[in-house]
Design an enzyme around this catalytic site. Structure first.
Site: not given
Length: 286
Positions: A68, A92, A112, A162, A165
């Site tokens: 991060h 997160d 998100e 961020d 995969d």
């Protein structure tokens, strides 16, 4: 996935078919499926609490700061005056936590798609966000980043991708068309950074991402970090720049020295050492 071996619970990561990584689990904290993905949070003796999405480890209490701090502070200090920041994924809260440390930042959009990730991490992994999601500069959007970013032309100074995969809901975030949208969403002089996996175990994917970024951006730099929970050796971040008017090295050093916020690993030496071109990047990325 979780499995038992001699009365011991283990978590086996499912990213690769030929290489496996397992964690001994002392407690299963959260095991749920959202509308988008499988979410697991569990306690381990070696790494503390661990977050996994769709069977792939995303963050651990012991070493998350390496990832991060790298994916945020490096592009933020390379930019001459970062004000508008987009974080794609990152529910997160770890990336948001680090971005809010920069006084120049006026606006942070966290896109998100899965509110369940935000809720689970806020409840069970508060050390990741440290209440940064409540910062008045932060706006949260539960939207598909592929569609969201296409409506923000010439708006952001920094884009931090961020993303997990390239499986499931994240697949479109690794397409050439997404990189084009990211380029267009940046102001001139803007910087985007992308997590690009292990360039040993995901070499073809890393090369493809780098090649696609070079189709649009003026410059792409390799950043190599290493985390115990991200196996496969070095972990690759790719930093792409729109225009060539970013900060000079001496100015970056001065800005880092003037910063008065706390980090665990990031400093002036770290910033430049992980960007160093070496035999590994030349051999494996061309």
């Amino acid at each position: 996935m979780f499995y038992k071996n001699k009365n011991q619970i283990w978590f086996q990561e499912e990213l690769f078919s030929n290489v496996k990584q397992c964690f001994s689990v002392s407690e299963v904290i959260c095991d749920t499926k959202s509308n988008f993905q499988d979410i697991k949070i569990f306690e381990t003796k070696e790494f503390g609490k661990v977050l996994a999405l769709d069977g792939i480890v995303q963050a651990s209490e012991k070493d998350e700061f390496i990832y991060h701090e790298s994916i945020t502070h490096i592009p933020l200090f390379e930019h001459h005056n970062p004000q508008n920041v987009l974080i794609v994924g990152g529910g997160d809260g770890g990336a948001v936590r680090e971005v809010t440390k920069h006084a120049s930042v006026k606006l942070i959009h966290l896109v998100e798609i899965d509110q369940a990730v935000i809720d689970c991490a806020s409840k069970h992994l508060p050390f990741l966000s440290e209440n940064s999601l409540k910062d008045k500069r932060v706006s949260i959007f539960n939207k598909d980043a592929f569609e969201f970013i296409g409506k923000k032309e010439n708006f952001y100074d920094i884009i931090i991708v961020d993303a997990p995969d390239p499986i499931g809901v994240a697949k479109r975030l690794f397409l050439d068309s997404f990189y084009k949208k990211a380029y267009e969403a940046l102001k001139n002089g803007g910087i985007a950074i992308f997590q690009s996996g292990s360039f040993f175990l995901q070499n073809s994917e890393s090369k493809k991402t780098r090649s696609n970024l070079l189709n649009h951006f003026n410059m792409v730099e390799n950043i190599m970090i290493s985390l115990p929970t991200y196996y496969g050796g070095y972990f690759l971040l790719l930093m792409a720049k729109k225009g060539l008017n970013q900060e000079k090295p001496n100015d970056i050093k001065k800005k880092i020295k003037r910063s008065n916020f706390k980090t665990n690993c990031y400093d002036e030496q770290f910033h430049f050492s992980v960007k160093l071109e070496n035999v590994l990047t030349k051999k494996f990325l061309g």
